[in-house]
Design a protein around this motif. Structure first.
Motif, PDB file in Angstrom:
ATOM      1  N   ILE A  27       0.816  -1.680   0.006  1.00  0.00           N
ATOM      2  CA  ILE A  27       0.156  -0.170  -0.200  1.00  0.00           C
ATOM      3  C   ILE A  27       0.824   1.162   0.194  1.00  0.00           C
ATOM      4  O   ILE A  27       1.576   1.569   0.908  1.00  0.00           O
ATOM      5  CB  ILE A  27      -1.086  -0.159   1.155  1.00  0.00           C
ATOM      6  CG1 ILE A  27      -2.021  -0.955   0.973  1.00  0.00           C
ATOM      7  CG2 ILE A  27      -1.417   1.374   1.304  1.00  0.00           C
ATOM      8  CD1 ILE A  27      -2.297  -1.186   2.371  1.00  0.00           C
ATOM      9  N   LYS A  28       0.710   1.860  -0.663  1.00  0.00           N
ATOM     10  CA  LYS A  28       1.728   3.404  -0.831  1.00  0.00           C
ATOM     11  C   LYS A  28       0.937   4.214  -0.460  1.00  0.00           C
ATOM     12  O   LYS A  28       1.496   5.552  -0.100  1.00  0.00           O
ATOM     13  CB  LYS A  28       1.883   3.605  -2.293  1.00  0.00           C
ATOM     14  CG  LYS A  28       3.121   2.797  -3.024  1.00  0.00           C
ATOM     15  CD  LYS A  28       3.887   2.399  -2.401  1.00  0.00           C
ATOM     16  CE  LYS A  28       5.232   1.797  -3.524  1.00  0.00           C
ATOM     17  NZ  LYS A  28       6.806   2.174  -2.546  1.00  0.00           N
ATOM     18  N   SER A  29      -0.695   4.722  -0.870  1.00  0.00           N
ATOM     19  CA  SER A  29      -1.266   5.330   0.054  1.00  0.00           C
ATOM     20  C   SER A  29      -2.986   5.408   0.409  1.00  0.00           C
ATOM     21  O   SER A  29      -3.125   4.135   0.170  1.00  0.00           O
ATOM     22  CB  SER A  29      -0.876   6.457  -1.296  1.00  0.00           C
ATOM     23  OG  SER A  29      -2.204   6.007  -2.339  1.00  0.00           O
ATOM     24  N   LEU A  30      -3.255   5.758   1.495  1.00  0.00           N
ATOM     25  CA  LEU A  30      -4.120   5.539   2.119  1.00  0.00           C
ATOM     26  C   LEU A  30      -5.057   7.112   2.395  1.00  0.00           C
ATOM     27  O   LEU A  30      -4.759   7.754   3.198  1.00  0.00           O
ATOM     28  CB  LEU A  30      -4.377   5.226   3.414  1.00  0.00           C
ATOM     29  CG  LEU A  30      -4.957   4.864   4.055  1.00  0.00           C
ATOM     30  CD1 LEU A  30      -6.113   3.759   3.657  1.00  0.00           C
ATOM     31  CD2 LEU A  30      -4.512   4.341   5.725  1.00  0.00           C
ATOM     32  N   TYR A  31      -6.232   7.332   1.936  1.00  0.00           N
ATOM     33  CA  TYR A  31      -7.299   8.101   1.501  1.00  0.00           C
ATOM     34  C   TYR A  31      -8.233   7.489   2.814  1.00  0.00           C
ATOM     35  O   TYR A  31      -9.203   6.663   2.441  1.00  0.00           O
ATOM     36  CB  TYR A  31      -7.991   8.265   0.854  1.00  0.00           C
ATOM     37  CG  TYR A  31      -6.970   8.389  -0.959  1.00  0.00           C
ATOM     38  CD1 TYR A  31      -7.047  10.272  -0.831  1.00  0.00           C
ATOM     39  CD2 TYR A  31      -5.914   7.551  -1.035  1.00  0.00           C
ATOM     40  CE1 TYR A  31      -6.293  10.214  -1.690  1.00  0.00           C
ATOM     41  CE2 TYR A  31      -5.339   8.180  -1.992  1.00  0.00           C
ATOM     42  CZ  TYR A  31      -4.944   9.536  -3.201  1.00  0.00           C
ATOM     43  OH  TYR A  31      -4.104   9.632  -3.751  1.00  0.00           O
ATOM     44  N   VAL A  32      -8.823   8.808   3.902  1.00  0.00           N
ATOM     45  CA  VAL A  32      -9.615   8.876   4.476  1.00  0.00           C
ATOM     46  C   VAL A  32     -10.972   9.707   4.359  1.00  0.00           C
ATOM     47  O   VAL A  32      -9.842  11.666   4.603  1.00  0.00           O
ATOM     48  CB  VAL A  32      -9.119   8.876   6.170  1.00  0.00           C
ATOM     49  CG1 VAL A  32     -10.205   8.979   6.846  1.00  0.00           C
ATOM     50  CG2 VAL A  32      -8.427   6.961   6.028  1.00  0.00           C
ATOM     51  N   CYS A  33     -11.895   9.437   4.341  1.00  0.00           N
ATOM     52  CA  CYS A  33     -12.914  10.757   4.313  1.00  0.00           C
ATOM     53  C   CYS A  33     -13.567  11.153   5.763  1.00  0.00           C
ATOM     54  O   CYS A  33     -13.334  10.650   6.305  1.00  0.00           O
ATOM     55  CB  CYS A  33     -14.266  10.840   3.352  1.00  0.00           C
ATOM     56  SG  CYS A  33     -13.731  10.542   2.079  1.00  0.00           S
ATOM     57  N   VAL A  34     -13.255  12.568   5.936  1.00  0.00           N
ATOM     58  CA  VAL A  34     -14.013  13.182   7.274  1.00  0.00           C
ATOM     59  C   VAL A  34     -14.657  14.252   7.235  1.00  0.00           C
ATOM     60  O   VAL A  34     -14.684  15.015   5.924  1.00  0.00           O
ATOM     61  CB  VAL A  34     -13.087  13.467   8.370  1.00  0.00           C
ATOM     62  CG1 VAL A  34     -11.685  12.353   8.551  1.00  0.00           C
ATOM     63  CG2 VAL A  34     -11.790  14.602   7.875  1.00  0.00           C
ATOM     64  N   ASN A  35     -15.340  14.646   8.215  1.00  0.00           N
ATOM     65  CA  ASN A  35     -16.234  15.686   8.263  1.00  0.00           C
ATOM     66  C   ASN A  35     -16.309  17.114   8.944  1.00  0.00           C
ATOM     67  O   ASN A  35     -16.359  18.403   8.472  1.00  0.00           O
ATOM     68  CB  ASN A  35     -17.738  15.172   9.267  1.00  0.00           C
ATOM     69  CG  ASN A  35     -18.399  14.109   8.157  1.00  0.00           C
ATOM     70  OD1 ASN A  35     -18.914  14.229   7.352  1.00  0.00           O
ATOM     71  ND2 ASN A  35     -18.939  13.603   9.409  1.00  0.00           N
ATOM     72  N   ASP A  36     -15.139  16.696   9.892  1.00  0.00           N
ATOM     73  CA  ASP A  36     -14.010  17.947  10.597  1.00  0.00           C
ATOM     74  C   ASP A  36     -13.013  17.924  10.095  1.00  0.00           C
ATOM     75  O   ASP A  36     -12.409  17.157  10.801  1.00  0.00           O
ATOM     76  CB  ASP A  36     -14.963  18.069  12.197  1.00  0.00           C
ATOM     77  CG  ASP A  36     -14.039  18.545  12.770  1.00  0.00           C
ATOM     78  OD1 ASP A  36     -13.744  19.745  11.976  1.00  0.00           O
ATOM     79  OD2 ASP A  36     -15.227  19.333  13.710  1.00  0.00           O
ATOM     80  N   MET A  37     -12.418  18.058   9.450  1.00  0.00           N
ATOM     81  CA  MET A  37     -10.785  18.722   8.924  1.00  0.00           C
ATOM     82  C   MET A  37     -10.297  19.080  10.302  1.00  0.00           C
ATOM     83  O   MET A  37      -9.393  18.314  10.799  1.00  0.00           O
ATOM     84  CB  MET A  37     -10.363  19.515   7.585  1.00  0.00           C
ATOM     85  CG  MET A  37      -9.081  19.301   7.057  1.00  0.00           C
ATOM     86  SD  MET A  37      -8.745  17.694   6.623  1.00  0.00           S
ATOM     87  CE  MET A  37      -9.708  17.881   5.500  1.00  0.00           C
ATOM     88  N   LYS A  38     -10.468  19.481  11.166  1.00  0.00           N
ATOM     89  CA  LYS A  38     -10.186  20.529  12.183  1.00  0.00           C
ATOM     90  C   LYS A  38      -9.219  19.104  13.407  1.00  0.00           C
ATOM     91  O   LYS A  38      -7.911  18.957  13.865  1.00  0.00           O
ATOM     92  CB  LYS A  38      -9.997  21.938  13.156  1.00  0.00           C
ATOM     93  CG  LYS A  38     -10.011  23.291  11.891  1.00  0.00           C
ATOM     94  CD  LYS A  38     -10.377  24.052  12.594  1.00  0.00           C
ATOM     95  CE  LYS A  38      -9.870  25.262  11.090  1.00  0.00           C
ATOM     96  NZ  LYS A  38     -10.199  26.834  12.091  1.00  0.00           N
ATOM     97  N   ARG A  39     -10.673  18.410  13.454  1.00  0.00           N
ATOM     98  CA  ARG A  39     -10.719  17.766  14.709  1.00  0.00           C
ATOM     99  C   ARG A  39     -10.007  16.780  13.970  1.00  0.00           C
ATOM    100  O   ARG A  39      -9.056  15.903  15.128  1.00  0.00           O
ATOM    101  CB  ARG A  39     -12.100  17.143  14.648  1.00  0.00           C
ATOM    102  CG  ARG A  39     -12.224  15.435  16.160  1.00  0.00           C
ATOM    103  CD  ARG A  39     -13.842  15.904  15.757  1.00  0.00           C
ATOM    104  NE  ARG A  39     -14.154  14.909  16.674  1.00  0.00           N
ATOM    105  CZ  ARG A  39     -14.674  14.415  17.178  1.00  0.00           C
ATOM    106  NH1 ARG A  39     -15.626  14.253  16.202  1.00  0.00           N
ATOM    107  NH2 ARG A  39     -15.069  12.954  17.967  1.00  0.00           N
ATOM    108  N   ALA A  40      -9.863  16.445  12.505  1.00  0.00           N
ATOM    109  CA  ALA A  40      -9.120  14.617  12.433  1.00  0.00           C
ATOM    110  C   ALA A  40      -7.656  15.730  12.229  1.00  0.00           C
ATOM    111  O   ALA A  40      -6.814  14.783  12.713  1.00  0.00           O
ATOM    112  CB  ALA A  40      -9.462  15.351  10.473  1.00  0.00           C
TER     113      ALA A  40
END
Length: 70
Positions: free
Chosen positions: A23-36
């Motif tokens: 695995i070279k990259s991993l993408y995670v979707c979030v609702n709150d960028m600052k919190r993430a």
């Protein structure tokens, strides 16, 4: 015979390629960028190399580039 040997060579090469994938990259979707960003900064103990309201990047985490997306 020869055909059976060729079959096993192909099978071995297929399995070897499959096992050597990384695995070279991993993408995670979030609702709150600052919190993430806060969470993953503390979790990985590294700061992101890019911080944005839409996406942020943590680089070189176990040789994986980690993306956070809103």
């Amino acid at each position: 015979g020869y055909e059976q040997l060729e079959y096993w060579k192909l099978w071995y090469n297929y399995i070897w390629e499959w096992l050597s994938m990384k695995i070279k990259s991993l993408y995670v979707c979030v609702n709150d960028m600052k919190r993430a960003i806060n969470f993953y900064t503390n979790f990985f103990e590294v700061k992101p190399v890019k911080e944005d309201n839409v996406y942020s990047i943590f680089d070189s985490i176990f040789d994986i580039t980690f993306y956070i997306l809103v």
